[in-house]
Design a protein around this motif. Structure first.
Motif, short mmCIF file in Angstrom:
data_model
loop_
_atom_site.label_atom_id
_atom_site.label_comp_id
_atom_site.label_asym_id
_atom_site.label_seq_id
_atom_site.Cartn_x
_atom_site.Cartn_y
_atom_site.Cartn_z
N ARG A 114 2.87 0.88 -4.81
CA ARG A 114 1.66 1.58 -5.24
C ARG A 114 0.86 0.65 -6.13
O ARG A 114 1.40 -0.01 -7.02
CB ARG A 114 2.02 2.85 -6.00
CG ARG A 114 0.81 3.54 -6.65
CD ARG A 114 1.21 4.85 -7.29
NE ARG A 114 1.50 5.84 -6.24
CZ ARG A 114 2.38 6.82 -6.37
NH1 ARG A 114 3.11 6.91 -7.47
NH2 ARG A 114 2.56 7.69 -5.39
N LEU A 165 7.32 1.68 -4.82
CA LEU A 165 7.12 3.12 -4.63
C LEU A 165 8.33 3.76 -3.97
O LEU A 165 8.96 4.65 -4.54
CB LEU A 165 5.86 3.36 -3.80
CG LEU A 165 5.53 4.81 -3.46
CD1 LEU A 165 5.30 5.61 -4.74
CD2 LEU A 165 4.31 4.90 -2.55
N LYS A 166 8.67 3.34 -2.76
CA LYS A 166 9.78 3.97 -2.07
C LYS A 166 10.26 3.11 -0.91
O LYS A 166 9.54 2.24 -0.42
CB LYS A 166 9.38 5.34 -1.53
CG LYS A 166 8.22 5.31 -0.53
CD LYS A 166 7.82 6.71 -0.11
CE LYS A 166 6.62 6.67 0.83
NZ LYS A 166 6.19 8.03 1.23
N SER A 173 7.58 0.09 0.16
CA SER A 173 6.13 0.16 -0.10
C SER A 173 5.88 0.06 -1.60
O SER A 173 6.77 0.32 -2.42
CB SER A 173 5.55 1.46 0.45
OG SER A 173 6.03 2.58 -0.28
N ARG A 207 0.86 -1.17 0.00
CA ARG A 207 0.00 0.00 0.00
C ARG A 207 0.91 1.23 0.00
O ARG A 207 2.07 1.15 0.40
CB ARG A 207 -0.95 0.00 1.20
CG ARG A 207 -0.27 -0.14 2.54
CD ARG A 207 -1.25 -0.35 3.68
NE ARG A 207 -2.12 0.81 3.88
CZ ARG A 207 -3.17 0.82 4.70
NH1 ARG A 207 -3.47 -0.27 5.39
NH2 ARG A 207 -3.91 1.90 4.84
N GLU A 208 0.38 2.38 -0.40
CA GLU A 208 1.25 3.52 -0.67
C GLU A 208 1.27 4.59 0.41
O GLU A 208 1.94 5.62 0.24
CB GLU A 208 0.83 4.17 -1.99
CG GLU A 208 -0.59 4.71 -2.00
CD GLU A 208 -0.99 5.25 -3.37
OE1 GLU A 208 -0.93 6.48 -3.55
OE2 GLU A 208 -1.35 4.43 -4.23
N ASP A 209 0.60 4.40 1.53
CA ASP A 209 0.45 5.48 2.50
C ASP A 209 1.37 5.36 3.71
O ASP A 209 1.17 6.05 4.71
CB ASP A 209 -1.00 5.58 2.97
CG ASP A 209 -1.55 4.28 3.55
OD1 ASP A 209 -0.92 3.23 3.32
OD2 ASP A 209 -2.59 4.32 4.21
#
Length: 235
Positions: free
Chosen positions: A213, A226-227, A211, A177-179
Motif C-alpha cells: 500500500r 499489505l498482504k 502487495s 499497488r493495493e488492489d
C-alpha cells in the motif's frame, strides 16, 4: 519504506522505453523511466506522476526520475529500482514463513548464467531468490509480465536447476499497488515464461506474491507491506 523529495507532474508521452515527457509548472520536462514493462494501462495522457530530482545528473540525459503514477484512485510504483529494497523489507520483517530463520547473505548473486537478486542463508541451508515487480492489475487479477521477458524465463529456469541440485529456491513477486487479489502469469502475453513458472512450482520452487500500500503525503511516498496474494498458475 519511504521515498522522499518528490513532486507532482503530468504525463504527456513516452517517446521511448526509458524516457517520459511530463509537464510541471508550465514546462515540458524529460524524466528517466526505470521499468521494463509496457505500462500502457497506466501511462495515459494526463495521468498524475510522482517524480524526484536525479542524482549525478552530469552523467545523465535527464534530470528527473519517474517514481509512481496515479490510477483508479491509487498510487502505483513504476520504478523497478526499489523492488530489491522492498523485498529486503519483507525478508527482514518475518512476514514470509518460507524465509523464517534465513538472512540475506548477498544481493546480486551470480548463479549459472544469471545474476539472481538474493542469496539467503540459514541453519537449514541456502535459498536462491529472484524478485520481480508486477504492476499490471485488472479487476483484482495481477499478471506478470506485461511484455515478453526472455530474461525472466531464464531466471526461473536457473532456479529450477538450483532446486534439482538440492538448493532451495523461490520467486518473490512484488505488487506495488493495493488492489490485487489474485496473481497469475500472463499466459496471453508470454506463454513461455508462464509455462516455465508453472513448471518451477511443480519442481518445488516457492512462488510468493505480496502487495504493498502506498500513501503520498507532502513530498514523500510511504510503501507498507499489505498482504500476501493468492497464486493461480495454471492457464
Amino acid at each position: 519504506m519511504q521515498i522522499g523529495n518528490l513532486f507532482r507532474g503530468t504525463f504527456k508521452e513516452r517517446p521511448n522505453r526509458f524516457t517520459v515527457l511530463f509537464q510541471h509548472e508550465g514546462r515540458l520536462e524529460k524524466a528517466h523511466l526505470r521499468d521494463p514493462g509496457r505500462l500502457r494501462e497506466l501511462l495515459l495522457p494526463g495521468a498524475d506522476l510522482l517524480l524526484r530530482p536525479a542524482k549525478n545528473i552530469a552523467n545523465r540525459k535527464t534530470k528527473y526520475d519517474v517514481i509512481a503514477v496515479w490510477t483508479e484512485g491509487i498510487w502505483v510504483l513504476i520504478n523497478s529500482g526499489f523492488h530489491s529494497d522492498l523485498a529486503q523489507e519483507l525478508i527482514e520483517s518475518g512476514l514470509i514463513s518460507e524465509f523464517e530463520g534465513f538472512e540475506i547473505e548477498k544481493r546480486e548473486y551470480a548463479y549459472g548464467k544469471s545474476r539472481l537478486d538474493f542469496l539467503l542463508t540459514g541453519r537449514s541451508g541456502c535459498i536462491l531468490l529472484e524478485v520481480k515487480g508486477c504492476t499490471l492489475v485488472e479487476e483484482g487479477y495481477a499478471q506478470f509480465p506485461d511484455a515478453p521477458t526472455e530474461r525472466g524465463k531464464r531466471h526461473v529456469e536457473e532456479l529450477v536447476k538450483a532446486k534439482i541440485q538440492g538448493l532451495k529456491a523461490a520467486v518473490l513477486f512484488i505488487i506495488p499497488r493495493e488492489d490485487a487479489e489474485i496473481f497469475s502469469p500472463n499466459w496471453k502475453m508470454d506463454p513461455q515464461f508462464s509455462l516455465a513458472l508453472q513448471q518451477a512450482q511443480e519442481e518445488g520452487v516457492h512462488i510468493i506474491v505480496y502487495s504493498f500500500r502506498m500513501v503520498y503525503k507532502k513530498d514523500s511516498l510511504t510503501l507498507n507491506p499489505l498482504k500476501r496474494i493468492k497464486v493461480k498458475l495454471k492457464k
